[in-house]
Design a protein around this motif. Structure first.
Motif, short mmCIF file in Angstrom:
data_model
loop_
_atom_site.label_atom_id
_atom_site.label_comp_id
_atom_site.label_asym_id
_atom_site.label_seq_id
_atom_site.Cartn_x
_atom_site.Cartn_y
_atom_site.Cartn_z
N THR A 121 33.02 56.70 75.90
CA THR A 121 33.24 57.85 76.79
C THR A 121 33.18 57.43 78.25
OG1 THR A 121 32.33 59.40 75.16
CG2 THR A 121 32.36 60.12 77.44
N ALA A 122 32.17 56.68 78.62
CA ALA A 122 32.02 56.26 80.02
C ALA A 122 33.17 55.36 80.45
CB ALA A 122 30.68 55.56 80.21
N TRP A 123 33.53 54.40 79.61
CA TRP A 123 34.62 53.48 79.97
C TRP A 123 35.95 54.22 80.10
CZ3 TRP A 123 35.04 48.73 81.84
CH2 TRP A 123 36.30 48.11 81.81
N LEU A 124 36.24 55.07 79.11
CA LEU A 124 37.49 55.84 79.14
C LEU A 124 37.61 56.66 80.41
CD1 LEU A 124 40.03 57.16 77.79
CD2 LEU A 124 38.44 58.81 76.76
N ASN A 125 36.55 57.39 80.74
CA ASN A 125 36.68 58.38 81.81
C ASN A 125 36.46 57.82 83.21
OD1 ASN A 125 37.22 60.80 80.18
ND2 ASN A 125 35.26 60.28 79.26
N LEU A 126 35.69 56.77 83.34
CA LEU A 126 35.52 56.16 84.65
C LEU A 126 36.60 55.13 84.97
CD1 LEU A 126 31.65 55.64 84.67
CD2 LEU A 126 32.93 57.17 86.18
N PHE A 127 36.95 54.30 83.98
CA PHE A 127 37.79 53.15 84.29
C PHE A 127 39.23 53.26 83.77
CE2 PHE A 127 33.48 51.68 84.69
CZ PHE A 127 33.53 50.94 85.85
N VAL A 128 39.46 54.04 82.72
CA VAL A 128 40.82 54.21 82.23
C VAL A 128 41.46 55.43 82.90
CG1 VAL A 128 42.29 54.54 80.20
CG2 VAL A 128 40.24 53.11 80.03
N LEU A 129 40.89 56.60 82.70
CA LEU A 129 41.43 57.80 83.33
C LEU A 129 41.06 57.86 84.81
CD1 LEU A 129 40.70 60.45 80.56
CD2 LEU A 129 42.81 59.18 80.98
N GLY A 130 39.81 57.55 85.13
CA GLY A 130 39.38 57.59 86.53
C GLY A 130 39.89 56.44 87.37
N LYS A 131 40.33 55.36 86.74
CA LYS A 131 40.94 54.22 87.42
C LYS A 131 40.07 53.67 88.55
CE LYS A 131 45.63 55.66 86.23
NZ LYS A 131 46.98 56.02 86.72
N LEU A 132 38.76 53.60 88.30
CA LEU A 132 37.87 53.03 89.31
C LEU A 132 38.26 51.60 89.63
CD1 LEU A 132 34.18 54.07 88.54
CD2 LEU A 132 35.38 54.32 90.72
N GLN A 133 38.38 51.32 90.91
CA GLN A 133 38.66 49.97 91.39
C GLN A 133 37.40 49.40 92.04
OE1 GLN A 133 41.75 48.53 90.76
NE2 GLN A 133 41.92 50.44 89.57
N PRO A 134 37.25 48.08 92.04
CA PRO A 134 36.05 47.49 92.63
C PRO A 134 35.78 48.02 94.04
CG PRO A 134 37.30 45.81 91.49
CD PRO A 134 38.15 47.06 91.47
N GLY A 135 34.56 48.44 94.27
CA GLY A 135 34.17 48.95 95.58
C GLY A 135 34.29 50.45 95.73
N GLU A 136 35.07 51.10 94.86
CA GLU A 136 35.19 52.56 94.95
C GLU A 136 33.89 53.22 94.50
OE1 GLU A 136 39.80 53.88 94.69
OE2 GLU A 136 38.78 53.60 92.76
N LYS A 137 33.64 54.43 95.03
CA LYS A 137 32.38 55.13 94.80
C LYS A 137 32.54 56.18 93.70
CE LYS A 137 30.48 56.68 98.56
NZ LYS A 137 30.36 57.29 99.92
N ILE A 227 34.41 66.31 81.41
CA ILE A 227 34.18 65.96 80.01
C ILE A 227 33.29 66.98 79.29
CG2 ILE A 227 34.49 63.50 80.42
CD1 ILE A 227 31.42 63.19 80.29
N GLY A 228 32.92 68.05 79.97
CA GLY A 228 32.08 69.06 79.34
C GLY A 228 32.00 70.31 80.17
N LEU A 229 31.41 71.36 79.57
CA LEU A 229 31.35 72.67 80.23
C LEU A 229 29.93 73.23 80.16
CD1 LEU A 229 34.65 74.12 78.74
CD2 LEU A 229 34.31 73.28 81.07
N MET A 230 28.93 72.37 80.39
CA MET A 230 27.55 72.81 80.32
C MET A 230 27.24 73.90 81.34
SD MET A 230 25.85 69.02 79.94
CE MET A 230 24.18 69.61 80.21
N GLY A 231 27.99 73.94 82.44
CA GLY A 231 27.77 74.92 83.50
C GLY A 231 28.79 76.04 83.53
N GLY A 232 29.49 76.25 82.41
CA GLY A 232 30.44 77.35 82.34
C GLY A 232 31.89 76.91 82.40
N ARG A 233 32.78 77.83 82.03
CA ARG A 233 34.20 77.51 81.87
C ARG A 233 35.10 78.19 82.90
NH1 ARG A 233 35.61 79.75 76.02
NH2 ARG A 233 37.74 79.24 76.70
N GLU A 234 34.58 79.14 83.68
CA GLU A 234 35.42 79.86 84.63
C GLU A 234 34.88 79.71 86.03
OE1 GLU A 234 35.95 83.88 83.39
OE2 GLU A 234 36.88 83.34 81.48
N THR A 235 35.79 79.45 86.98
CA THR A 235 35.39 79.27 88.37
C THR A 235 36.57 79.61 89.27
OG1 THR A 235 34.35 77.73 89.93
CG2 THR A 235 36.09 76.85 88.51
N THR A 236 36.35 79.57 90.58
CA THR A 236 37.41 79.79 91.57
C THR A 236 37.50 78.54 92.43
OG1 THR A 236 37.00 82.17 91.63
CG2 THR A 236 38.19 81.21 93.49
#
Length: 321
Positions: A121-137, A227-236
Motif C-alpha cells: 500500500t505504501a509503495w503503490l501510493n507514495l511511489f507509483v501513484l504519488g510518483k515521489l522523486q528524491p528530495g520531494e516532501k 486511501i481511506g475515509l476515516m474522517g467522512g466521505r463528503e466535503t466542500t
C-alpha cells in the motif's frame, strides 16, 4: 481446515472446505496473518470482499508452501509471505504463485506476515501513484498506523523528507524514531502543518475532514492520494485552487486491483524494497502478536487506534516458532 469469518458482526473460527489448488497456484500452510483496519471494516459489514473472493478474513499472511501445481518459482518447503484479497486468517490458503514473496532474510514468519499489505500500500501510493522523486516532501496522515509506519521508513530510505499527523505525543515520537522530520497532533488542529508546507505528495486515509487543508498545503503539481475515509466521505473543495495548482487527486484501493497489477507491484517490492529489510533499513514494526484463540482481543486492540505499527495473529504456533 479452520478459518476466520465475520458472521453478523461476530468472529467465528470454524471449519471450512479447503480450497482447491489449480495450475499456477500454491498452497500455503499459514503460520501467521497480519491484522489490518480493512478486517475491522469487513467484520462490521462495511468492506465486503470483491466478487469471487472468499469471505474468510485476512489480506496478508505468511507460512510454508505445502503444494505446488504446474510450473512455479516456488517449491514445497519454501517460506513465503503473501498479499491477498481475502482468506489469510485460515490454516491454509491457496494463491497464485505471483501473489507470494520470499520471507526477507533475517525475519521470522510472524514478522513477515505483517509486511505485504502495508508495504504494498505504501509503495503503490507514495511511489507509483504519488510518483515521489528524491528530495520531494511527503505528508502522511495517521503516521503511526501500519501503512504510515511503512511509508515513513520508505520515505527515509528513498530520500524523501516526510511529516505526519498523529494522535499523541508518544505516537509522534514513534514516527520521528522511524525517520519522520516532525508533525502535528490532530487534537491540536492541523493548521501547524502549514509551517512545513508545501508538500509534493499527501497520503490520506482520512478523507473529508482533512480535505480543505490538504488542498491548501499541497505544492504546485502536488499529488493527493486518498486511501481511506476515516474522517467522512463528503466535503466542500475550492475547485479553482485545485485547478490553479494543477493538483492530482487520486482515489486508491489495493484489494480490488487485478492479479496482474498486484504481481507487478510485488515484483517491484521484491526488487527494490525487500533487500532493505535484510540490510536493516526497514523494519516490520510488529507491536504485538496474538494467538488465534485471542482473536477478539486482537481486533479490540486495533480498534482503539492506539497501536503503533502492526498486529499479527498467530495461526500455527509450532510453524511460527
Amino acid at each position: 481446515m479452520n478459518a476466520l469469518q465475520a458472521v453478523e458482526g461476530q468472529l467465528e473460527w470454524a471449519e471450512r472446505p479447503a480450497p482447491v489448488c489449480n495450475a499456477g497456484q500454491i498452497r500455503i500452510k499459514v503460520a501467521a496473518a497480519g491484522l489490518n483496519r480493512a478486517d475491522l471494516l469487513q467484520r462490521a459489514g462495511l468492506y465486503p470482499p470483491p466478487p469471487g473472493v472468499t469471505d474468510v478474513l485476512g489480506l496478508e499472511c505468511s507460512g510454508v508452501v505445502i503444494e505446488v501445481v504446474g510450473n512455479s518459482r516456488w517449491q514445497v518447503g519454501d517460506k513465503v509471505c503473501a498479499l491477498l484479497a481475502g482468506g489469510g486468517m485460515a490454516e491454509e490458503v491457496v494463491i497464485e504463485g505471483t501473489q507470494a514473496l520470499p520471507v526477507p532474510q533475517g525475519l521470522n514468519l510472524i514478522e513477515a506476515a505483517v509486511l505485504p499489505e502495508v508495504y504494498a500500500t505504501a509503495w503503490l501510493n507514495l511511489f507509483v501513484l504519488g510518483k515521489l522523486q528524491p528530495g520531494e516532501k511527503a505528508l502522511i496522515h495517521a503516521g503511526a498506523s501500519g501503512v504510515g509506519s511503512a511509508g515513513i521508513q520508505l520515505c527515509k530510505a528513498f530520500g524523501n523528507p516526510c511529516w505526519v499527523s498523529v494522535g499523541s505525543l508518544d505516537r509522534l515520537a514513534y514516527c520521528e524514531s522511524l525517520g519522520a522530520q516532525g508533525g502535528v497532533l490532530r487534537g491540536d488542529g492541523l493548521e501547524a502543518l502549514r509551517d512545513f508546507a508545501p508538500f509534493d505528495v499527501i497520503l490520506d486515509p482520512v478523507g473529508a475532514k482533512y480535505a480543505p487543508l490538504n488542498l491548501s498545503i499541497l505544492a504546485l503539481d502536488g499529488r493527493w492520494v486518498m486511501i481511506g475515509l476515516m474522517g467522512g466521505r463528503e466535503t466542500t473543495l475550492d475547485l479553482a485552487k485545485l485547478l490553479s495548482k494543477r493538483i492530482h487527486l487520486m482515489g486508491s484501493t489495493l484489494r480490488s486491483r487485478s492479479l496482474e497489477d498486484k504481481a507487478q507491484l510485488l515484483a517491484d517490492l521484491e526488487a527494490k524494497v525487500w533487500p532493505l529489510f535484510s540490510s536493516g533499513s526497514l523494519s516490520p514494526r510488529l507491536e504485538q502478536s496474538f494467538s488465534i484463540k485471542d482473536v477478539e482481543a486482537a481486533f479490540a486492540s486495533l480498534a482503539t487506534n492506539k497501536v503503533s505499527g502492526k498486529l499479527a495473529l498467530v495461526i500455527d504456533e509450532h510453524l511460527a516458532a
